[in-house]
Design an enzyme around this catalytic site. Sequence first.
Site, PDB file in Angstrom:
ATOM      1  CB  CYS A   1      35.927   6.076 -16.937  1.00 14.56           C
ATOM      2  SG  CYS A   1      36.125   7.359 -15.690  1.00 14.56           S
TER       3      CYS A   1
ATOM      4  CG  HIS B   1      39.391   7.578 -19.720  1.00 13.93           C
ATOM      5  ND1 HIS B   1      38.202   7.531 -20.424  1.00 13.93           N
ATOM      6  CD2 HIS B   1      39.111   8.205 -18.558  1.00 13.93           C
ATOM      7  CE1 HIS B   1      37.252   8.116 -19.715  1.00 13.93           C
ATOM      8  NE2 HIS B   1      37.776   8.533 -18.581  1.00 13.93           N
TER       9      HIS B   1
ATOM     10  CD  GLU C   1      39.527   5.876 -23.426  1.00 15.92           C
ATOM     11  OE1 GLU C   1      39.824   4.896 -22.715  1.00 15.92           O
ATOM     12  OE2 GLU C   1      38.652   6.708 -23.115  1.00 15.92           O
TER      13      GLU C   1
END
Length: 565
Positions: A412, A539, A541
């Site tokens: 990001c 994102h 993750e």
Amino acid sequence: MAWASDSNPVDEMKYVVVTGGVLSGLGKGVTASSIGVLLKSAGLRVTAVKIDPYLNEDAGTMSPFEHGEVFVLDDGGEVDLDLGNYERFLDVCLTRDNNITTGKVYNKVIQKERRGDYLGKTVQVIPHITNEIQDWIERVAHTPSDGNGKEPDACVIELGGTVGDIESAPFVEALRQFQFRVGQDNVCFVHVSLIPVMGPVGEQKTKPTQHTVKELRGLGINPHMLVCRSKSPLIDETRNKISAFCHVPPEAVVSAHDVSNIYQVPIMLESQGVTSMLADRFGFELPAKRKVLDDWKELADHVDTLDDAEEVHIAVAGKYTDLADSYLSVIKALQHASFKVNRKLVIDWIESSALDGETERSDSESHNSAWKLLKSADGILVPGGFGIRGIEGKIKAAEYARENKIPYLGVCLGLQVATIEFCRNVLGMEGANSTEFDEEPAHAAVVFMPEISKTHMGGTMRLGTKPTPFLVDDCKIRRLYGGEGHVDERHRHRYEVNPELIGDIEEAGLVYVGKDETGERCEIMELDGHPYYVGTQYHPEFKSRPDRPSPPFLGLLMAASGMEI
Ligand code: GLN
């Protein structure tokens, strides 16, 4: 993950309510997730609910300093990081409704009142707020979350904060009533407490637990199980004492002592009979073969073996580096990737402002040590973030990685700073910046997205899962995603790479290999001729799993370990 059987092991929804006492940060979230894993290992479909007794509608407007990471869900819900634990442990996909806050409940009740739903009545905490809480829990408990479209069999409910707080009182009362609504046999109350160790002989002290259980019982909830956090395993004397004073059988006093890694927590609970106790209470059979548990054991043991493996150092240049909770999902995604490449992960936290000489933290000593860490890393990660502090340092980290061919992953903001750096130093656009940090930069490399609100901050970012089609047939990041035509990942941002500069940037070698469905908005960048220089506007993750690491993170770890992608 395969289910033990497709026939329903239980006929009615089962609820495990996890409360906490003494102090926060005891690992209630991990306990709740681990209990979920055990239920799942018994063949139940499991979902989870987190209750946060604060007045904010959601976690989206809270600083990571206040609250830890803001976890983002598929539907764009900005929620408590415990939902990330549930998703990773249970391999489910939750919705914003799985995070109940005081703000949400009051908002809903007030809207109903305005509509006239309670016409003629005085609207009160009891019964209106408490009923709304119970309705909400029941509704989300029945919402499918494991991707099979089937209703769950069990729901783990974690109540945030500690019992006795003014904030959580309506929720405790709602949960007390709830056991009668759904039937007492369908509810198991688990209370997590602390056993401090004191004095020269290391005595395990039970008084704080006695007090918190007394408090809970005073509010009308009798716990069926106590999970006692302690440094070392509870000794029998401690267990018996707690049992005697807290009105819980000794076998239901469970030791939650420190273990080598968090994946051992379900195994530790299992070995003390927690699953059998739940099976007895809820009246289901434990299957002979429990693949979920076997897989889990294998994972936990594999993670232990990595202690002796070769190290891989990843420098994370961020701004909340004193608080690991602020980057929890990034840490988890790095860990998951390290399990796959069989390396011992070492995260070197770098306060990015120290790389630049920008603030009081950047005296020459911290400046030098920050650079030393950065230069000795096998890979560099710049995570997401907001605000100007530390930006120039992050830009320097991206520059260092690009020039020295060090594997780099920008998430990001990390993609945005890499773009700014590229514009400044490769395209010669002096003063290039994001309009987030400089309202009128000489070159606007990153700009505010047109559709975002300028007046309202809550829930107005570009949020949640959006598809990103790949535009390049073959590139490292696409290979990492298994050659898929597109990826579905979660977003949380207000700014984007300036669409007007894309042509020039790509011509110079930084290619946006994935864009949004309009083909305008940059989503994934990859630099030609670099071992691994990747950035994602989303994102990745948030969707990483222990046994299925997020592809961009896996790529970083592979490249940092010298593996070919
Ligand atoms: N602050 C940047 C934006 O709003 C990056 C956000 C992030 O990293 N999550 O676009």
